[in-house]
Design an enzyme around this catalytic site. Structure first.
Site, mmCIF file in Angstrom:
data_model
loop_
_atom_site.group_PDB
_atom_site.id
_atom_site.type_symbol
_atom_site.label_atom_id
_atom_site.label_comp_id
_atom_site.label_asym_id
_atom_site.label_seq_id
_atom_site.Cartn_x
_atom_site.Cartn_y
_atom_site.Cartn_z
ATOM 1 N N ARG A 34 0.674 -1.066 -0.097
ATOM 2 C CA ARG A 34 -0.136 -0.094 -0.019
ATOM 3 C C ARG A 34 0.979 1.242 0.072
ATOM 4 O O ARG A 34 0.548 2.266 -0.620
ATOM 5 C CB ARG A 34 -0.867 0.107 1.229
ATOM 6 C CG ARG A 34 -1.883 -1.334 1.107
ATOM 7 C CD ARG A 34 -3.126 -1.092 2.288
ATOM 8 N NE ARG A 34 -3.451 0.160 2.569
ATOM 9 C CZ ARG A 34 -3.725 0.667 3.827
ATOM 10 N NH1 ARG A 34 -3.657 -0.177 4.871
ATOM 11 N NH2 ARG A 34 -4.381 1.761 4.061
ATOM 12 N N ASP B 217 -2.855 8.492 3.548
ATOM 13 C CA ASP B 217 -1.999 9.022 2.638
ATOM 14 C C ASP B 217 -1.510 10.516 2.644
ATOM 15 O O ASP B 217 -2.101 10.989 3.489
ATOM 16 C CB ASP B 217 -2.475 8.729 0.986
ATOM 17 C CG ASP B 217 -3.761 9.490 0.965
ATOM 18 O OD1 ASP B 217 -3.830 10.795 1.076
ATOM 19 O OD2 ASP B 217 -5.066 8.865 0.832
ATOM 20 N N HIS C 202 -5.962 9.523 11.480
ATOM 21 C CA HIS C 202 -5.695 7.954 11.708
ATOM 22 C C HIS C 202 -4.071 7.685 11.318
ATOM 23 O O HIS C 202 -3.520 6.635 10.708
ATOM 24 C CB HIS C 202 -6.528 7.212 10.573
ATOM 25 C CG HIS C 202 -8.151 7.082 10.903
ATOM 26 N ND1 HIS C 202 -8.924 6.733 10.426
ATOM 27 C CD2 HIS C 202 -8.332 7.449 12.484
ATOM 28 C CE1 HIS C 202 -10.030 6.652 11.052
ATOM 29 N NE2 HIS C 202 -9.686 7.226 12.250
ATOM 30 N N CYS D 270 14.483 -3.692 16.264
ATOM 31 C CA CYS D 270 15.695 -2.956 17.128
ATOM 32 C C CYS D 270 16.874 -3.904 17.389
ATOM 33 O O CYS D 270 16.492 -5.118 17.732
ATOM 34 C CB CYS D 270 15.292 -2.561 18.314
ATOM 35 S SG CYS D 270 16.260 -1.793 19.234
ATOM 36 N N THR E 175 -16.574 9.451 2.569
ATOM 37 C CA THR E 175 -16.441 8.480 3.851
ATOM 38 C C THR E 175 -17.750 7.605 4.018
ATOM 39 O O THR E 175 -18.574 8.410 3.815
ATOM 40 C CB THR E 175 -16.025 9.212 5.210
ATOM 41 O OG1 THR E 175 -15.858 8.362 6.074
ATOM 42 C CG2 THR E 175 -17.126 10.242 5.568
HETATM 43 C C1 BJW Z 1 -16.359 8.109 -2.929
HETATM 44 C C2 BJW Z 1 -15.647 7.647 -3.975
HETATM 45 C C3 BJW Z 1 -15.279 8.935 -4.995
HETATM 46 C C4 BJW Z 1 -16.027 6.133 -3.135
HETATM 47 N N1 BJW Z 1 -15.504 10.138 -4.463
HETATM 48 N N2 BJW Z 1 -16.610 9.101 -2.556
HETATM 49 C C5 BJW Z 1 -18.477 4.290 18.537
HETATM 50 C C6 BJW Z 1 -19.581 3.329 18.065
HETATM 51 C C7 BJW Z 1 -19.295 2.167 17.482
HETATM 52 C C8 BJW Z 1 -17.908 1.572 17.365
HETATM 53 C C9 BJW Z 1 -16.828 2.682 17.874
HETATM 54 C C10 BJW Z 1 -17.160 3.866 18.628
HETATM 55 N N3 BJW Z 1 -16.040 4.414 19.060
HETATM 56 C C11 BJW Z 1 -14.971 3.511 18.828
HETATM 57 C C12 BJW Z 1 -15.590 2.495 18.142
HETATM 58 C C13 BJW Z 1 -14.594 1.378 17.571
HETATM 59 C C14 BJW Z 1 -13.907 1.582 16.396
HETATM 60 C C15 BJW Z 1 -15.202 1.641 15.233
HETATM 61 O O1 BJW Z 1 -15.456 2.978 14.736
HETATM 62 N N4 BJW Z 1 -15.595 0.665 14.894
HETATM 63 C C16 BJW Z 1 -16.594 0.574 13.656
HETATM 64 C C17 BJW Z 1 -16.031 -0.187 12.329
HETATM 65 C C18 BJW Z 1 -17.880 -0.184 14.368
HETATM 66 N N5 BJW Z 1 -13.219 2.605 16.390
HETATM 67 C C19 BJW Z 1 -11.833 2.748 16.537
HETATM 68 O O2 BJW Z 1 -11.369 1.679 17.095
HETATM 69 C C20 BJW Z 1 -10.815 3.804 16.633
HETATM 70 N N6 BJW Z 1 -10.381 4.043 17.896
HETATM 71 C C21 BJW Z 1 -11.052 4.531 19.158
HETATM 72 O O3 BJW Z 1 -12.206 4.822 19.072
HETATM 73 O O4 BJW Z 1 -10.397 4.627 20.332
HETATM 74 C C22 BJW Z 1 -11.079 4.807 21.502
HETATM 75 C C23 BJW Z 1 -11.605 3.425 21.873
HETATM 76 C C24 BJW Z 1 -10.609 2.382 22.001
HETATM 77 C C25 BJW Z 1 -11.077 1.008 22.472
HETATM 78 C C26 BJW Z 1 -12.532 0.779 22.584
HETATM 79 C C27 BJW Z 1 -13.269 1.803 22.449
HETATM 80 C C28 BJW Z 1 -12.729 3.188 22.103
HETATM 81 C C29 BJW Z 1 -10.090 3.826 15.735
HETATM 82 C C30 BJW Z 1 -10.447 3.690 14.287
HETATM 83 C C31 BJW Z 1 -9.114 3.571 13.556
HETATM 84 C C32 BJW Z 1 -9.542 3.125 12.074
HETATM 85 N N7 BJW Z 1 -8.299 3.085 11.235
HETATM 86 C C33 BJW Z 1 -8.490 2.451 9.825
HETATM 87 C C34 BJW Z 1 -7.241 1.882 9.722
HETATM 88 C C35 BJW Z 1 -6.186 2.868 9.232
HETATM 89 C C36 BJW Z 1 -4.844 2.358 8.893
HETATM 90 C C37 BJW Z 1 -4.694 1.651 7.257
HETATM 91 O O5 BJW Z 1 -4.942 2.620 6.347
HETATM 92 O O6 BJW Z 1 -4.561 0.529 7.256
HETATM 93 O O7 BJW Z 1 -8.816 3.928 9.144
HETATM 94 S S1 BJW Z 1 -9.885 1.475 9.377
HETATM 95 C C38 BJW Z 1 -10.288 2.478 7.960
HETATM 96 O O8 BJW Z 1 -11.527 3.084 8.098
HETATM 97 C C39 BJW Z 1 -9.296 3.637 7.683
HETATM 98 C C40 BJW Z 1 -10.247 4.457 7.402
HETATM 99 O O9 BJW Z 1 -9.710 5.871 7.621
HETATM 100 C C41 BJW Z 1 -11.496 4.396 8.265
HETATM 101 C C42 BJW Z 1 -12.852 5.124 7.592
HETATM 102 O O10 BJW Z 1 -13.078 4.621 6.179
HETATM 103 P P1 BJW Z 1 -13.364 5.647 5.037
HETATM 104 O O11 BJW Z 1 -12.577 6.611 5.066
HETATM 105 O O12 BJW Z 1 -14.857 6.099 5.434
HETATM 106 O O13 BJW Z 1 -13.525 4.733 3.737
HETATM 107 P P2 BJW Z 1 -14.668 3.552 3.522
HETATM 108 O O14 BJW Z 1 -13.922 2.490 2.626
HETATM 109 O O15 BJW Z 1 -15.365 2.962 4.561
HETATM 110 O O16 BJW Z 1 -15.606 4.693 2.618
HETATM 111 C C43 BJW Z 1 -15.370 5.088 1.450
HETATM 112 C C44 BJW Z 1 -16.482 5.663 1.035
HETATM 113 O O17 BJW Z 1 -16.049 6.488 -0.340
HETATM 114 C C45 BJW Z 1 -17.583 5.197 0.433
HETATM 115 O O18 BJW Z 1 -18.973 5.727 1.154
HETATM 116 C C46 BJW Z 1 -17.948 5.412 -1.012
HETATM 117 O O19 BJW Z 1 -18.983 5.276 -1.444
HETATM 118 C C47 BJW Z 1 -17.201 6.538 -1.145
HETATM 119 N N8 BJW Z 1 -16.669 6.771 -2.479
HETATM 120 N N9 BJW Z 1 -15.373 6.464 -4.498
HETATM 121 C C48 BJW Z 1 -16.119 10.258 -3.292
HETATM 122 N N10 BJW Z 1 -14.534 8.821 -6.190
#
Ligand code: BJW
Length: 258
Positions: free
Chosen positions: A77, A112, A127, A158, A199
Protein backbone atom coordinates in the site's frame (compact mmCIF):
# COMPACT_ATOMS: atom_id res chain seq x y z
CA UNK A 1 -16.25 12.35 -12.53
CA UNK A 2 -16.81 15.60 -14.33
CA UNK A 3 -20.00 14.04 -15.69
CA UNK A 4 -21.70 13.72 -12.28
CA UNK A 5 -25.31 14.88 -12.64
CA UNK A 6 -25.94 17.18 -9.70
CA UNK A 7 -29.12 18.98 -8.79
CA UNK A 8 -28.30 22.61 -9.75
CA UNK A 9 -30.32 24.01 -6.83
CA UNK A 10 -28.39 21.86 -4.32
CA UNK A 11 -25.07 22.80 -5.87
CA UNK A 12 -26.00 26.49 -5.77
CA UNK A 13 -27.18 26.30 -2.15
CA UNK A 14 -23.99 24.61 -0.94
CA UNK A 15 -21.85 27.06 -2.90
CA UNK A 16 -23.72 30.01 -1.38
CA UNK A 17 -23.18 28.70 2.16
CA UNK A 18 -19.50 28.00 1.47
CA UNK A 19 -19.12 31.47 0.00
CA UNK A 20 -20.63 33.12 3.07
CA UNK A 21 -18.94 30.87 5.66
CA UNK A 22 -16.36 32.31 8.03
CA UNK A 23 -15.24 28.80 8.95
CA UNK A 24 -15.42 25.69 6.84
CA UNK A 25 -14.46 22.26 8.12
CA UNK A 26 -13.87 19.54 5.54
CA UNK A 27 -13.75 15.89 6.62
CA UNK A 28 -12.40 13.46 4.06
CA UNK A 29 -12.27 9.68 3.86
CA UNK A 30 -10.94 7.01 1.55
CA UNK A 31 -13.30 8.00 -1.30
CA UNK A 32 -11.34 11.25 -1.52
CA UNK A 33 -8.31 9.32 -2.75
CA UNK A 34 -10.15 6.73 -4.86
CA UNK A 35 -9.75 8.66 -8.12
CA UNK A 36 -6.01 8.90 -7.42
CA UNK A 37 -5.94 5.11 -7.57
CA UNK A 38 -5.86 4.35 -3.83
CA UNK A 39 -8.47 1.73 -2.94
CA UNK A 40 -11.15 2.48 -0.36
CA UNK A 41 -11.87 0.08 2.51
CA UNK A 42 -15.55 -0.79 2.29
CA UNK A 43 -16.51 -0.56 -1.39
CA UNK A 44 -17.97 -3.97 -2.11
CA UNK A 45 -15.99 -4.80 -5.24
CA UNK A 46 -12.77 -2.80 -5.00
CA UNK A 47 -12.43 -1.99 -1.29
CA UNK A 48 -9.55 -3.42 0.72
CA UNK A 49 -11.94 -5.16 3.10
CA UNK A 50 -13.56 -7.05 0.20
CA UNK A 51 -10.47 -9.27 0.12
CA UNK A 52 -8.79 -8.71 3.50
CA UNK A 53 -10.05 -9.16 7.03
CA UNK A 54 -9.63 -5.85 8.90
CA UNK A 55 -9.17 -7.60 12.24
CA UNK A 56 -6.15 -9.49 10.87
CA UNK A 57 -4.49 -6.56 9.12
CA UNK A 58 -5.51 -3.31 10.81
CA UNK A 59 -5.23 -4.24 14.49
CA UNK A 60 -2.42 -4.74 16.96
CA UNK A 61 -3.56 -8.33 17.54
CA UNK A 62 -3.33 -9.02 13.80
CA UNK A 63 0.16 -7.53 13.65
CA UNK A 64 1.35 -9.54 16.65
CA UNK A 65 -0.11 -12.71 15.19
CA UNK A 66 1.62 -12.34 11.82
CA UNK A 67 3.93 -9.30 11.65
CA UNK A 68 5.39 -10.22 8.27
CA UNK A 69 1.99 -10.53 6.59
CA UNK A 70 0.86 -7.17 7.94
CA UNK A 71 4.19 -5.50 7.14
CA UNK A 72 4.07 -6.78 3.54
CA UNK A 73 0.47 -5.60 3.11
CA UNK A 74 1.49 -2.11 4.24
CA UNK A 75 4.60 -2.18 2.03
CA UNK A 76 2.40 -2.77 -1.00
CA UNK A 77 0.00 0.00 0.00
CA UNK A 78 2.91 2.38 0.69
CA UNK A 79 4.13 1.83 -2.85
CA UNK A 80 0.64 2.66 -4.14
CA UNK A 81 0.52 5.88 -2.11
CA UNK A 82 3.97 6.96 -3.31
CA UNK A 83 2.93 6.39 -6.93
CA UNK A 84 -0.41 8.23 -6.58
CA UNK A 85 -0.96 11.87 -7.50
CA UNK A 86 -3.48 14.35 -6.07
CA UNK A 87 -6.49 14.88 -8.35
CA UNK A 88 -8.60 17.93 -9.20
CA UNK A 89 -10.58 17.58 -5.95
CA UNK A 90 -7.48 17.68 -3.72
CA UNK A 91 -6.21 20.68 -5.69
CA UNK A 92 -9.57 22.50 -5.50
CA UNK A 93 -9.68 22.15 -1.70
CA UNK A 94 -6.14 23.42 -1.21
CA UNK A 95 -6.67 26.34 -3.61
CA UNK A 96 -9.92 27.29 -1.82
CA UNK A 97 -8.06 27.26 1.50
CA UNK A 98 -5.32 29.51 0.14
CA UNK A 99 -7.80 31.98 -1.35
CA UNK A 100 -9.64 32.20 2.00
CA UNK A 101 -6.99 32.53 4.72
CA UNK A 102 -8.23 31.38 8.13
CA UNK A 103 -11.42 29.79 6.78
CA UNK A 104 -10.55 26.16 6.00
CA UNK A 105 -9.78 23.37 8.46
CA UNK A 106 -9.15 20.15 6.56
CA UNK A 107 -9.45 16.95 8.59
CA UNK A 108 -8.71 13.61 7.00
CA UNK A 109 -9.08 9.98 7.99
CA UNK A 110 -6.71 9.14 5.14
CA UNK A 111 -3.23 7.90 5.86
CA UNK A 112 -1.88 8.99 2.46
CA UNK A 113 -0.31 12.42 1.91
CA UNK A 114 -2.34 13.60 -1.07
CA UNK A 115 -3.90 16.65 0.63
CA UNK A 116 -0.45 17.73 1.75
CA UNK A 117 1.05 17.21 -1.70
CA UNK A 118 -1.88 19.12 -3.25
CA UNK A 119 -0.81 22.15 -1.20
CA UNK A 120 -2.51 21.92 2.21
CA UNK A 121 0.28 20.88 4.61
CA UNK A 122 -1.77 21.77 7.70
CA UNK A 123 -4.18 18.88 7.08
CA UNK A 124 -5.22 17.27 10.38
CA UNK A 125 -4.63 13.51 10.22
CA UNK A 126 -6.86 11.45 12.46
CA UNK A 127 -5.58 7.99 11.54
CA UNK A 128 -1.85 8.61 11.19
CA UNK A 129 0.61 8.44 8.33
CA UNK A 130 1.16 5.28 6.33
CA UNK A 131 4.58 6.45 5.14
CA UNK A 132 5.95 6.79 8.70
CA UNK A 133 7.12 4.11 11.12
CA UNK A 134 7.05 3.77 14.89
CA UNK A 135 8.02 1.19 17.48
CA UNK A 136 5.43 -1.41 18.48
CA UNK A 137 6.35 -1.21 22.19
CA UNK A 138 7.70 1.60 24.34
CA UNK A 139 11.48 1.05 24.57
CA UNK A 140 12.19 -1.15 27.64
CA UNK A 141 15.37 0.89 28.27
CA UNK A 142 13.65 4.24 27.86
CA UNK A 143 15.78 5.08 24.80
CA UNK A 144 14.41 7.34 22.11
CA UNK A 145 15.83 5.43 19.15
CA UNK A 146 14.66 6.31 15.67
CA UNK A 147 12.90 3.36 13.98
CA UNK A 148 15.05 4.16 10.93
CA UNK A 149 17.98 2.63 12.87
CA UNK A 150 16.29 -0.79 13.05
CA UNK A 151 17.75 -3.78 11.26
CA UNK A 152 16.49 -4.54 7.77
CA UNK A 153 13.66 -7.06 7.94
CA UNK A 154 9.96 -7.62 7.41
CA UNK A 155 9.28 -5.91 9.74
CA UNK A 156 12.57 -4.38 10.87
CA UNK A 157 13.64 -4.96 14.51
CA UNK A 158 15.64 -3.01 17.07
CA UNK A 159 19.15 -4.46 17.11
CA UNK A 160 19.37 -3.89 20.89
CA UNK A 161 16.05 -5.12 22.28
CA UNK A 162 14.20 -6.79 19.40
CA UNK A 163 11.33 -4.28 19.41
CA UNK A 164 9.37 -4.40 16.14
CA UNK A 165 8.78 -1.49 13.78
CA UNK A 166 5.15 -0.91 12.71
CA UNK A 167 3.42 1.63 10.47
CA UNK A 168 2.47 4.86 12.26
CA UNK A 169 -1.26 4.47 11.58
CA UNK A 170 -4.20 4.12 13.96
CA UNK A 171 -5.54 0.59 14.10
CA UNK A 172 -8.93 -0.51 15.43
CA UNK A 173 -9.07 -0.30 19.21
CA UNK A 174 -6.28 2.29 19.34
CA UNK A 175 -6.88 5.85 20.43
CA UNK A 176 -6.56 8.64 17.90
CA UNK A 177 -3.73 11.20 18.31
CA UNK A 178 -5.08 13.49 21.01
CA UNK A 179 -4.02 16.82 19.51
CA UNK A 180 -5.42 15.93 16.10
CA UNK A 181 -8.75 14.78 17.52
CA UNK A 182 -9.03 17.86 19.76
CA UNK A 183 -8.30 20.17 16.83
CA UNK A 184 -10.81 18.33 14.63
CA UNK A 185 -13.53 18.50 17.29
CA UNK A 186 -12.89 22.21 17.82
CA UNK A 187 -13.16 22.84 14.07
CA UNK A 188 -16.37 20.80 13.87
CA UNK A 189 -17.91 22.81 16.73
CA UNK A 190 -16.82 26.17 15.30
CA UNK A 191 -17.60 25.79 11.60
CA UNK A 192 -20.50 27.33 9.70
CA UNK A 193 -20.30 24.63 7.04
CA UNK A 194 -19.01 21.09 7.26
CA UNK A 195 -18.27 19.34 3.99
CA UNK A 196 -17.92 15.57 4.31
CA UNK A 197 -16.25 13.93 1.32
CA UNK A 198 -15.82 10.24 0.50
CA UNK A 199 -16.41 8.52 3.81
CA UNK A 200 -18.76 5.69 4.71
CA UNK A 201 -19.17 7.26 8.17
CA UNK A 202 -18.75 3.80 9.65
CA UNK A 203 -15.71 4.47 11.80
CA UNK A 204 -15.76 6.40 15.05
CA UNK A 205 -14.86 8.87 16.47
CA UNK A 206 -14.26 10.40 13.00
CA UNK A 207 -17.88 9.85 11.94
CA UNK A 208 -19.00 11.68 15.08
CA UNK A 209 -17.53 14.95 13.76
CA UNK A 210 -20.49 15.35 11.40
CA UNK A 211 -22.83 14.94 14.39
CA UNK A 212 -20.80 17.46 16.41
CA UNK A 213 -20.98 20.03 13.60
CA UNK A 214 -24.69 19.53 13.03
CA UNK A 215 -25.49 19.78 16.74
CA UNK A 216 -23.43 22.98 16.96
CA UNK A 217 -25.55 24.56 14.21
CA UNK A 218 -23.40 24.07 11.10
CA UNK A 219 -24.81 23.36 7.66
CA UNK A 220 -23.61 19.88 6.67
CA UNK A 221 -23.07 18.80 3.07
CA UNK A 222 -21.95 15.36 1.91
CA UNK A 223 -20.15 14.51 -1.33
CA UNK A 224 -20.37 10.81 -2.08
CA UNK A 225 -21.57 8.77 -5.06
CA UNK A 226 -23.26 6.31 -2.68
CA UNK A 227 -25.18 6.35 0.58
CA UNK A 228 -23.21 6.72 3.81
CA UNK A 229 -24.03 6.05 7.46
CA UNK A 230 -24.09 9.77 8.20
CA UNK A 231 -26.40 10.93 5.41
CA UNK A 232 -29.01 11.64 8.09
CA UNK A 233 -26.73 14.39 9.44
CA UNK A 234 -26.63 16.23 6.11
CA UNK A 235 -28.66 19.20 4.98
CA UNK A 236 -27.52 18.41 1.44
CA UNK A 237 -26.13 15.34 -0.28
CA UNK A 238 -24.26 15.74 -3.55
CA UNK A 239 -24.24 12.37 -5.29
CA UNK A 240 -20.97 12.54 -7.16
CA UNK A 241 -17.28 11.93 -6.82
CA UNK A 242 -14.61 14.03 -5.12
CA UNK A 243 -12.74 14.86 -8.33
CA UNK A 244 -15.96 15.71 -10.14
CA UNK A 245 -17.83 17.68 -7.49
CA UNK A 246 -15.20 19.61 -5.51
CA UNK A 247 -13.93 21.75 -8.40
CA UNK A 248 -17.53 22.60 -9.32
CA UNK A 249 -18.27 23.54 -5.72
CA UNK A 250 -15.14 25.48 -4.92
CA UNK A 251 -13.23 26.67 -7.95
CA UNK A 252 -14.68 30.13 -8.39
CA UNK A 253 -15.38 30.87 -4.70
CA UNK A 254 -13.25 33.64 -3.26
CA UNK A 255 -11.86 34.69 -6.65
CA UNK A 256 -12.11 38.36 -7.50
CA UNK A 257 -14.81 38.88 -10.16
CA UNK A 258 -13.28 38.83 -13.65
C1 BJW B 1 -16.19 8.06 -2.96
C2 BJW B 1 -15.56 7.84 -4.17
C3 BJW B 1 -15.20 8.97 -4.91
C4 BJW B 1 -15.91 5.93 -3.28
N1 BJW B 1 -15.47 10.18 -4.45
N2 BJW B 1 -16.48 9.27 -2.53
C5 BJW B 1 -18.57 4.12 18.66
C6 BJW B 1 -19.53 3.29 18.12
C7 BJW B 1 -19.16 2.08 17.52
C8 BJW B 1 -17.82 1.67 17.46
C9 BJW B 1 -16.87 2.50 18.00
C10 BJW B 1 -17.26 3.71 18.59
N3 BJW B 1 -16.12 4.31 19.02
C11 BJW B 1 -15.07 3.54 18.71
C12 BJW B 1 -15.49 2.42 18.10
C13 BJW B 1 -14.62 1.30 17.64
C14 BJW B 1 -13.97 1.55 16.29
C15 BJW B 1 -15.04 1.71 15.22
O1 BJW B 1 -15.36 2.78 14.77
N4 BJW B 1 -15.57 0.59 14.77
C16 BJW B 1 -16.60 0.60 13.73
C17 BJW B 1 -16.07 -0.10 12.50
C18 BJW B 1 -17.85 0.00 14.28
N5 BJW B 1 -13.09 2.71 16.33
C19 BJW B 1 -11.84 2.60 16.75
O2 BJW B 1 -11.37 1.55 17.14
C20 BJW B 1 -11.01 3.87 16.74
N6 BJW B 1 -10.40 4.06 18.01
C21 BJW B 1 -11.08 4.49 19.07
O3 BJW B 1 -12.25 4.81 19.02
O4 BJW B 1 -10.32 4.55 20.23
C22 BJW B 1 -11.01 4.70 21.47
C23 BJW B 1 -11.50 3.35 21.86
C24 BJW B 1 -10.60 2.32 21.98
C25 BJW B 1 -11.05 1.05 22.35
C26 BJW B 1 -12.43 0.85 22.57
C27 BJW B 1 -13.32 1.91 22.41
C28 BJW B 1 -12.85 3.16 22.08
C29 BJW B 1 -9.86 3.73 15.77
C30 BJW B 1 -10.31 3.68 14.35
C31 BJW B 1 -9.10 3.44 13.44
C32 BJW B 1 -9.50 3.24 12.00
N7 BJW B 1 -8.37 2.74 11.28
C33 BJW B 1 -8.51 2.52 9.84
C34 BJW B 1 -7.19 1.91 9.30
C35 BJW B 1 -6.08 2.94 9.24
C36 BJW B 1 -4.78 2.30 8.87
C37 BJW B 1 -4.75 1.76 7.46
O5 BJW B 1 -5.01 2.50 6.50
O6 BJW B 1 -4.45 0.60 7.32
O7 BJW B 1 -8.81 3.77 9.20
S1 BJW B 1 -9.91 1.50 9.41
C38 BJW B 1 -10.32 2.38 7.94
O8 BJW B 1 -11.65 2.97 8.12
C39 BJW B 1 -9.33 3.55 7.86
C40 BJW B 1 -10.23 4.69 7.43
O9 BJW B 1 -9.64 5.94 7.74
C41 BJW B 1 -11.50 4.40 8.19
C42 BJW B 1 -12.72 5.05 7.61
O10 BJW B 1 -13.02 4.57 6.34
P1 BJW B 1 -13.51 5.56 5.21
O11 BJW B 1 -12.49 6.59 4.96
O12 BJW B 1 -14.86 6.04 5.52
O13 BJW B 1 -13.52 4.58 3.93
P2 BJW B 1 -14.64 3.55 3.47
O14 BJW B 1 -14.01 2.59 2.55
O15 BJW B 1 -15.39 3.02 4.60
O16 BJW B 1 -15.67 4.46 2.64
C43 BJW B 1 -15.31 5.05 1.40
C44 BJW B 1 -16.43 5.94 0.96
O17 BJW B 1 -16.02 6.64 -0.20
C45 BJW B 1 -17.72 5.17 0.58
O18 BJW B 1 -18.82 5.81 1.22
C46 BJW B 1 -17.81 5.34 -0.94
O19 BJW B 1 -19.15 5.44 -1.41
C47 BJW B 1 -17.08 6.64 -1.14
N8 BJW B 1 -16.45 6.81 -2.46
N9 BJW B 1 -15.43 6.47 -4.39
C48 BJW B 1 -16.14 10.28 -3.28
N10 BJW B 1 -14.55 8.81 -6.14
Amino acid sequence: MAGDVLDPATLAAVRAHLDAARRVCVLTGAGMSAESGIPTFRDAATGLWSTFDPAQLASEEGFRADPQRVWDWYAERRAGVRAAQPHAGHLALAAFGRRRPGVLTLVTQNVDDLHQRAGWPETIRLHGDILADRWLEPCPRGLACDPATASAGRPPRCTECGNLVRPAVVWFGETLPERALDAAERAARACDVMLVVGTSGAVWPAAGLAHVARRAGAQVAIVNPDASEIDDQAHWVLRGTAAGVLPRLLDTLGRPPS
